[in-house]
Motif scaffolding. Structure first.
Motif, PDB file in Angstrom:
ATOM      1  N   GLN A  96      21.146 -51.070  23.268  1.00  0.00           N
ATOM      2  CA  GLN A  96      21.492 -49.771  22.673  1.00  0.00           C
ATOM      3  C   GLN A  96      21.343 -49.811  21.156  1.00  0.00           C
ATOM      4  OE1 GLN A  96      23.590 -46.615  23.941  1.00  0.00           O
ATOM      5  NE2 GLN A  96      22.504 -46.037  22.093  1.00  0.00           N
ATOM      6  N   PRO A  97      20.459 -49.009  20.582  1.00  0.00           N
ATOM      7  CA  PRO A  97      20.390 -48.902  19.124  1.00  0.00           C
ATOM      8  C   PRO A  97      21.328 -47.815  18.614  1.00  0.00           C
ATOM      9  CG  PRO A  97      18.577 -47.686  20.077  1.00  0.00           C
ATOM     10  CD  PRO A  97      19.392 -48.225  21.234  1.00  0.00           C
ATOM     11  N   SER A  98      21.863 -48.016  17.432  1.00  0.00           N
ATOM     12  CA  SER A  98      22.684 -46.976  16.795  1.00  0.00           C
ATOM     13  C   SER A  98      22.776 -47.266  15.307  1.00  0.00           C
ATOM     14  CB  SER A  98      24.093 -46.943  17.387  1.00  0.00           C
ATOM     15  OG  SER A  98      24.901 -46.014  16.676  1.00  0.00           O
ATOM     16  N   PRO A  99      22.631 -46.255  14.463  1.00  0.00           N
ATOM     17  CA  PRO A  99      22.790 -46.477  13.017  1.00  0.00           C
ATOM     18  C   PRO A  99      24.226 -46.283  12.548  1.00  0.00           C
ATOM     19  CG  PRO A  99      22.003 -44.270  13.375  1.00  0.00           C
ATOM     20  CD  PRO A  99      22.140 -44.904  14.751  1.00  0.00           C
ATOM     21  N   TYR A 100      25.106 -45.898  13.475  1.00  0.00           N
ATOM     22  CA  TYR A 100      26.488 -45.645  13.093  1.00  0.00           C
ATOM     23  C   TYR A 100      27.430 -46.153  14.192  1.00  0.00           C
ATOM     24  CZ  TYR A 100      24.461 -41.276  15.042  1.00  0.00           C
ATOM     25  OH  TYR A 100      23.729 -40.350  15.748  1.00  0.00           O
ATOM     26  N   THR A 101      28.726 -46.106  13.917  1.00  0.00           N
ATOM     27  CA  THR A 101      29.707 -46.575  14.883  1.00  0.00           C
ATOM     28  C   THR A 101      29.747 -45.661  16.103  1.00  0.00           C
ATOM     29  OG1 THR A 101      31.456 -45.275  13.841  1.00  0.00           O
ATOM     30  CG2 THR A 101      31.163 -47.534  13.048  1.00  0.00           C
ATOM     31  N   PHE A 102      30.120 -46.235  17.233  1.00  0.00           N
ATOM     32  CA  PHE A 102      30.357 -45.419  18.425  1.00  0.00           C
ATOM     33  C   PHE A 102      31.249 -46.200  19.381  1.00  0.00           C
ATOM     34  CE2 PHE A 102      26.675 -47.938  19.630  1.00  0.00           C
ATOM     35  CZ  PHE A 102      26.864 -48.231  20.971  1.00  0.00           C
ATOM     36  N   ILE A 103      31.804 -45.498  20.335  1.00  0.00           N
ATOM     37  CA  ILE A 103      32.599 -46.109  21.389  1.00  0.00           C
ATOM     38  C   ILE A 103      31.730 -46.149  22.642  1.00  0.00           C
ATOM     39  CG2 ILE A 103      34.783 -46.087  22.632  1.00  0.00           C
ATOM     40  CD1 ILE A 103      35.124 -46.048  19.589  1.00  0.00           C
ATOM     41  N   ASP A 104      31.469 -47.348  23.175  1.00  0.00           N
ATOM     42  CA  ASP A 104      30.595 -47.418  24.346  1.00  0.00           C
ATOM     43  C   ASP A 104      31.361 -47.068  25.624  1.00  0.00           C
ATOM     44  OD1 ASP A 104      31.978 -49.664  25.299  1.00  0.00           O
ATOM     45  OD2 ASP A 104      30.521 -51.088  24.482  1.00  0.00           O
ATOM     46  N   GLU A 105      30.666 -47.125  26.745  1.00  0.00           N
ATOM     47  CA  GLU A 105      31.265 -46.714  28.017  1.00  0.00           C
ATOM     48  C   GLU A 105      32.366 -47.658  28.483  1.00  0.00           C
ATOM     49  OE1 GLU A 105      29.852 -44.429  30.765  1.00  0.00           O
ATOM     50  OE2 GLU A 105      28.942 -43.243  29.189  1.00  0.00           O
ATOM     51  N   TYR A 106      32.442 -48.826  27.865  1.00  0.00           N
ATOM     52  CA  TYR A 106      33.497 -49.780  28.213  1.00  0.00           C
ATOM     53  C   TYR A 106      34.673 -49.672  27.247  1.00  0.00           C
ATOM     54  CZ  TYR A 106      29.164 -51.550  30.207  1.00  0.00           C
ATOM     55  OH  TYR A 106      27.951 -51.650  30.854  1.00  0.00           O
ATOM     56  N   ALA A 107      34.619 -48.668  26.342  1.00  0.00           N
ATOM     57  CA  ALA A 107      35.642 -48.397  25.332  1.00  0.00           C
ATOM     58  C   ALA A 107      35.609 -49.383  24.176  1.00  0.00           C
ATOM     59  CB  ALA A 107      37.038 -48.345  25.947  1.00  0.00           C
ATOM     60  N   ASN A 108      34.530 -50.174  24.045  1.00  0.00           N
ATOM     61  CA  ASN A 108      34.378 -51.038  22.882  1.00  0.00           C
ATOM     62  C   ASN A 108      33.983 -50.220  21.654  1.00  0.00           C
ATOM     63  OD1 ASN A 108      34.401 -54.103  23.770  1.00  0.00           O
ATOM     64  ND2 ASN A 108      33.283 -52.986  25.358  1.00  0.00           N
ATOM     65  N   TYR A 109      34.684 -50.425  20.560  1.00  0.00           N
ATOM     66  CA  TYR A 109      34.349 -49.778  19.293  1.00  0.00           C
ATOM     67  C   TYR A 109      33.299 -50.648  18.608  1.00  0.00           C
ATOM     68  CZ  TYR A 109      35.032 -47.948  14.534  1.00  0.00           C
ATOM     69  OH  TYR A 109      34.849 -47.406  13.283  1.00  0.00           O
ATOM     70  N   ARG A 110      32.078 -50.140  18.496  1.00  0.00           N
ATOM     71  CA  ARG A 110      30.961 -50.955  18.044  1.00  0.00           C
ATOM     72  C   ARG A 110      30.553 -50.618  16.610  1.00  0.00           C
ATOM     73  NH1 ARG A 110      29.184 -54.328  21.615  1.00  0.00           N
ATOM     74  NH2 ARG A 110      29.813 -53.991  23.788  1.00  0.00           N
ATOM     75  N   LEU A 111      30.455 -51.660  15.804  1.00  0.00           N
ATOM     76  CA  LEU A 111      29.953 -51.538  14.445  1.00  0.00           C
ATOM     77  C   LEU A 111      28.476 -51.908  14.463  1.00  0.00           C
ATOM     78  CD1 LEU A 111      32.858 -53.240  12.444  1.00  0.00           C
ATOM     79  CD2 LEU A 111      32.715 -50.936  13.384  1.00  0.00           C
ATOM     80  N   PRO A 112      27.630 -51.118  13.851  1.00  0.00           N
ATOM     81  CA  PRO A 112      26.185 -51.285  14.054  1.00  0.00           C
ATOM     82  C   PRO A 112      25.585 -52.438  13.263  1.00  0.00           C
ATOM     83  CG  PRO A 112      26.582 -49.518  12.504  1.00  0.00           C
ATOM     84  CD  PRO A 112      27.940 -49.959  13.001  1.00  0.00           C
ATOM     85  N   GLU A 113      24.582 -53.028  13.871  1.00  0.00           N
ATOM     86  CA  GLU A 113      23.692 -53.952  13.163  1.00  0.00           C
ATOM     87  C   GLU A 113      22.355 -53.226  13.069  1.00  0.00           C
ATOM     88  OE1 GLU A 113      20.450 -56.787  14.087  1.00  0.00           O
ATOM     89  OE2 GLU A 113      22.180 -57.498  15.231  1.00  0.00           O
ATOM     90  N   THR A 114      21.986 -52.815  11.869  1.00  0.00           N
ATOM     91  CA  THR A 114      20.877 -51.879  11.713  1.00  0.00           C
ATOM     92  C   THR A 114      19.666 -52.429  10.959  1.00  0.00           C
ATOM     93  OG1 THR A 114      22.019 -51.013   9.767  1.00  0.00           O
ATOM     94  CG2 THR A 114      22.328 -49.814  11.828  1.00  0.00           C
ATOM     95  N   ILE A 115      19.852 -53.439  10.127  1.00  0.00           N
ATOM     96  CA  ILE A 115      18.706 -53.917   9.330  1.00  0.00           C
ATOM     97  C   ILE A 115      18.374 -55.374   9.639  1.00  0.00           C
ATOM     98  CG2 ILE A 115      19.149 -52.234   7.515  1.00  0.00           C
ATOM     99  CD1 ILE A 115      20.284 -54.427   5.784  1.00  0.00           C
ATOM    100  N   GLY A 116      18.933 -55.888  10.742  1.00  0.00           N
ATOM    101  CA  GLY A 116      18.550 -57.197  11.218  1.00  0.00           C
ATOM    102  C   GLY A 116      19.157 -58.340  10.433  1.00  0.00           C
TER     103      GLY A 116
END
Length: 585
Positions: A498-518
């Motif tokens: 899953q790519p994302s440039p911003y934070t989101f809550i996934d379907e497992y309720a994990n609050y994910r901070l993005p890794e965007t520039i490798g």
């Protein structure tokens, strides 16, 4: 001769096309030429095959082994369902915004649509939107009116869309976003001999054809983005009423430019599947433009602050003390908070780096390592857990069984061609096994004098739904990318990062901070050389996304010269490094 379309105003302020206008016109904002409404009209433009492949297949990987049970993934496979908005982030203001994500589900590749609808739903969660995912084939009349906004991803070429859906799309006045194939079923007349005047009247543009020319760049908000060319297909449109329609993003190959994202009134059209084949070690893919327009589609714009997060990767008791302390000093001098990804239990069960003798170093047994970590904490470092051993058992998984090299929660092997292949969960993978494993990691950190961390990073991002659910219970946030799963028509398991440039809550309720520039990769181990200058360029690209975060990592053994270049470059691009526990939206 090029004629001129004649417009007349109708009720509601929209423009209608005079029936007498049958001439060709040039698009207002693109090089695409609108063709005369005489048929039959051809869907196939430059370099297009008459058997287009499904949009979205690139980047999807199949898990080959059959020794695990699909029942273990029950409830976590991409399919129709509902994702409720989450208030896990204290920074996010909850709304009553709702969305439906419709997708193609028929045919051999119908499963692809469910996978991307699942991922789009995760992105919408960033905006506090409650999402319903549903096959477009099941659409019922009036359904668009139930939701605040709606999106459709057309991944199946020529999928027969329900008449009620096509009618409602044109009559709909709420925000609607269409991606990829099949727009011609709405934008053209039923006989496919000319344009649908109602569509053109409402939205001010026309669908021209499928284009296989290949456009490696997309221009959006003054930013040059890239598109990988594994599948160059896109749908070209022509703006015919610039008072209604605007080209927001433009595809270009240097000699020709065509619209990539077009907005006509309440309707957004994205010319391909924007989440298809998004590279993992660079941050300038055209999907960023799509992620940004979701601010407008949802009507929930995010703050435009430019934040950055960095993690120091693969830190264990085997690390050189001077290197860790030099990193701490550098980050402190640059006033840049950072995260330290700690592997509590260093393992080399095959003695790869210990003359054939197995080696294990638990962090609480190394006074020097404990001292180094406390020093890093004193200079702005926050400790998170990066796996427990960051490897699995006493086997190559897939490399050599050594911590920081191998995968911990999934079995991965090399095939006969030397290509990495995921083969399924580890044999022990159960809720109790994962829970106990994490408890061992917490125990080691506690014995070393540290509080149990609230952050997590899955080794090499491979984990199962069983694992993700345990991670969510034990950690407040995750600094990694989640795998999303689907089953194909043969019931084989497929997955996509899953790519994302911003934070989101996934379907497992994990609050994910993005890794965007490798990550900094001066040797090209990821397939491309990624130097600080490259990463700064990617950060500038991330800047086109409202709420976009420059997320990155850096390996402890690379020294501090490139680290200083990286941090100063990101700061020079206007980003502020933040502590993820407190300041991420």
């Amino acid at each position: 001769m090029i004629g001129i379309l004649v417009f007349s105003l109708v009720a509601g302020g929209r423009a209608s096309i005079s029936p007498s206008a049958k001439s060709e016109v040039l698009a207002t904002n693109s090089a695409v030429q609108a063709r005369p409404p005489t048929g039959p009209m051809s869907l196939f433009g430059p370099n297009m095959s008459h058997n287009p492949r499904p949009l979205g297949i690139n980047g999807v990987r199949e898990i080959k082994a059959g020794r695990f049970k699909l029942a273990d993934f029950a409830g976590s496979i991409a399919r129709p369902g509902t994702t409720l908005a989450s208030a896990k982030s204290v920074k996010r203001t909850m709304t009553v915004t709702t969305a439906v994500v419709l997708y193609d589900s028929s045919g051999t590749y119908g499963w692809i649509g469910s996978l991307y609808a699942y991922q789009i739903g995760n992105l919408l969660n960033h905006f506090g939107v409650s999402v319903t995912r549903e096959p477009v084939e099941n659409y019922k009349s009036g359904q668009l009116g139930i939701y605040t906004c709606a999106l459709y991803v057309g991944s199946n070429y020529g999928n027969a869309l329900p008449a009620a859906f096509k009618k409602d799309v044109v009559a709909n006045t709420k925000p609607f976003c269409w991606m990829g194939y099949n727009l011609w079923e709405v934008a053209w007349n039923t006989a496919q001999t000319g344009w649908n005047a109602a569509f053109t009247t409402a939205f001010g543009f026309q669908f021209s054809y499928l284009d296989g020319t290949g456009y490696p760049n997309v221009l959006y908000n003054g930013t040059t983005l890239t598109k990988q060319q594994q599948d160059p297909t896109q749908g070209d449109v022509s703006v015919v009423n610039s008072s209604i329609a605007t080209v927001l993003a433009t595809s270009t190959n240097g000699s020709r430019s065509v619209p990539y994202i077009t907005r006509g009134a309440n309707f957004w059209y994205v010319a391909d599947n924007p989440l298809e084949y998004v590279p993992t070690n660079r941050g300038d893919d055209r999907y960023l433009a799509f992620c940004d327009i979701l601010n407008d589609v949802t009507g929930v714009p995010m703050p435009t602050t430019k934040q950055a997060i960095i993690r120091i990767e693969d830190v264990s008791a085997i690390c050189d003390s001077a290197s860790l302390r030099a990193i701490a000093d550098t980050m402190y001098s640059l006033n840049a908070p950072y995260v330290v990804c700690v592997i509590p239990d260093y393992m080399d069960p095959l003695g790869v780096y210990n003359n054939g003798t197995p080696l294990e170093i638990q962090m609480q047994t190394s006074s020097q390592f404990i001292s180094d970590l406390k020093y890093m904490q004193s200079e702005g470092g926050q400790l998170i857990m990066h796996g427990v051993t960051h490897q699995y058992s006493n086997v190559a998984n897939p490399v050599n069984g050594v911590s920081a090299t191998d995968v911990e929660f999934f079995r991965v092997q090399y095939d006969s061609n030397g290509v990495e292949q995921a083969v399924g969960p580890v044999t022990e993978d159960t809720t109790s096994w994962v829970t106990k494993r994490l408890a061992n990691g917490f125990s080691m950190m506690n014995k070393a004098g540290f509080a149990s961390p609230i952050g997590w990073n899955t080794p090499h991002y491979f984990a199962t739904p069983v694992d993700y659910k345990v991670f969510e219970k034990d950690f407040w946030y995750s600094m990694d990318r989640v795998l999303t799963f689907a089953t194909n028509n043969a019931s084989n398991l497929e997955y996509l990062i899953q790519p994302s440039p911003y934070t989101f809550i996934d379907e497992y309720a994990n609050y994910r901070l993005p890794e965007t520039i490798g990550y900094c990769d001066p040797y090209g181990t990821s397939g491309i050389i990624n130097l600080p200058a490259n990463m700064v360029g990617y950060a500038n690209a991330i800047g086109c996304v409202r709420g976009g975060i420059a997320g990155m990592y850096y390996h402890w053994f690379l020294g501090t010269t490139m680290l200083q270049q990286l941090v100063q470059g990101i700061q020079g691009a206007g980003f502020t490094f933040v502590n993820p526990s407190y300041t991420i939206q």
